[in-house]
Enzyme design. Structure first.
Site, mmCIF file in Angstrom:
data_model
loop_
_atom_site.group_PDB
_atom_site.id
_atom_site.type_symbol
_atom_site.label_atom_id
_atom_site.label_comp_id
_atom_site.label_asym_id
_atom_site.label_seq_id
_atom_site.Cartn_x
_atom_site.Cartn_y
_atom_site.Cartn_z
ATOM 1 N N LYS A 11 0.864 -1.190 0.000
ATOM 2 C CA LYS A 11 0.000 0.000 0.000
ATOM 3 C C LYS A 11 0.894 1.232 0.000
ATOM 4 O O LYS A 11 1.763 1.369 0.859
ATOM 5 C CB LYS A 11 -0.895 0.014 1.244
ATOM 6 C CG LYS A 11 -1.698 1.301 1.435
ATOM 7 C CD LYS A 11 -2.397 1.337 2.778
ATOM 8 C CE LYS A 11 -1.426 1.488 3.926
ATOM 9 N NZ LYS A 11 -0.804 2.834 4.011
ATOM 10 N N ALA A 93 7.107 -2.711 9.451
ATOM 11 C CA ALA A 93 7.102 -1.342 10.000
ATOM 12 C C ALA A 93 7.693 -0.359 9.008
ATOM 13 O O ALA A 93 8.549 0.456 9.337
ATOM 14 C CB ALA A 93 7.864 -1.292 11.326
ATOM 15 N N ASP A 130 -5.773 0.405 8.637
ATOM 16 C CA ASP A 130 -5.536 0.200 7.207
ATOM 17 C C ASP A 130 -6.330 -0.970 6.632
ATOM 18 O O ASP A 130 -6.288 -1.196 5.417
ATOM 19 C CB ASP A 130 -4.045 -0.046 6.937
ATOM 20 C CG ASP A 130 -3.240 1.245 6.893
ATOM 21 O OD1 ASP A 130 -3.839 2.319 6.722
ATOM 22 O OD2 ASP A 130 -2.001 1.167 7.019
#
Length: 281
Positions: A11, A93, A130
């Site tokens: 994404k 991360a 998300d």
């Protein structure tokens, strides 16, 4: 039941406007999101109990994580006797929504396998902000609020992208904490439609990622990567995605994209030459 698999695309927040902060501390966002051909992969087959095997070049980063989003998504679907495999290729991360995309792919796989609907938005948000936008992948989307409001973004073209991560994770809460202003302007209420990539990137350059500056203060290497991207021939725009530390460059062709990816590779870096999926209509 035969096994099945599904991609979990990266994404990319082309924009990320932080537009407010609620009394409970959660931040309000307005973000234009695309998904790329680069990403992870999730597969499912019959098993004894609910299990997860993690493979791929980024598997060691999850070795100490006993209960990740893939398993949480599977439990949310009520899955049993399913052996899941996560081929982990995206750095963790990293601002590319890898864990959320993995969970969304798991939800889609198990919904098809079990003949059940995917959970509602409220349940998705308990897994992560998300999840709603990743469940809508891979077409471009506009996400607002806490992430629960997701709408298609028509007119966004596919983009030649180079993704660069400096090889270190960055805590999303730490980046938000370092953000000095929390009430920034959103994108226009209605996004324009674009005739070509250059017109789109011209508009995109006038938008922002409000988390980029605080992320740079925490990880100065981000600024160096952005500068290196911008200096590559054919780069139309360089920006950070999400809360970092991954940066992306938009390029004018596959040729310049591939050359830039080769020039930017370092031992500690994650570098991917990829393409985003354009709008359906």
């Amino acid at each position: 039941m035969p096994g099945a698999s599904r991609p979990a695309p990266a994404k990319i927040n082309l924009t990320l406007h932080v537009t407010g902060q609620r009394a409970d501390g959660y931040h309000l966002l307005d973000s234009l999101v695309v998904f790329t051909e680069a990403g992870d992969h999730v597969s499912a087959e019959d098993g004894a109990g609910l299990t997860l095997r993690v493979t791929g070049p980024r598997a060691p980063a999850l070795a100490d994580e006993g209960d990740n989003l893939v398993l949480r998504a599977a439990r949310l679907m009520g899955a049993a006797d399913v052996a899941l495999t996560l081929d982990k290729r995206l750095p963790v991360a990293s601002g590319m929504g890898g864990g959320s995309s993995d969970a969304a792919a798991t939800l889609h796989l198990l919904a098809e396998r079990l003949g059940r609907p995917v959970p509602d938005t409220e349940a998705l948000m308990r897994l992560g902000a998300d999840l709603p936008v990743c469940l809508a992948a891979p077409a471009p989307q506009r996400m607002r609020g806490l992430g629960e409001q997701v709408d298609p973004a028509p007119g966004v073209p596919p983009l030649w992208l180079v993704l660069v991560n400096p090889g270190q994770g960055l805590s999303t809460p730490a980046v938000f904490k370092a953000l000095t202003r929390k009430d920034n302007p959103p994108m226009p209420p209605t996004l324009p439609r674009f005739r070509d990539t250059h017109g789109f990137v011209t508009w995109l350059a006038a938008q922002r990622n409000d988390l980029q500056a605080p992320a740079i203060r925490l990880v100065p290497e981000i600024d160096r990567i952005l500068s290196e991207l911008a200096q590559q021939p054919g780069c139309l725009l360089a920006r950070m995605t999400g809360s970092g530390a991954t940066c992306f460059g938009v390029f004018d062709s596959a040729t310049t994209r591939d050359a830039a990816a080769g020039a930017l590779r370092r031992d500690a870096r994650y570098v991917a030459a990829t393409r985003s999926f354009g709008a359906v209509s």
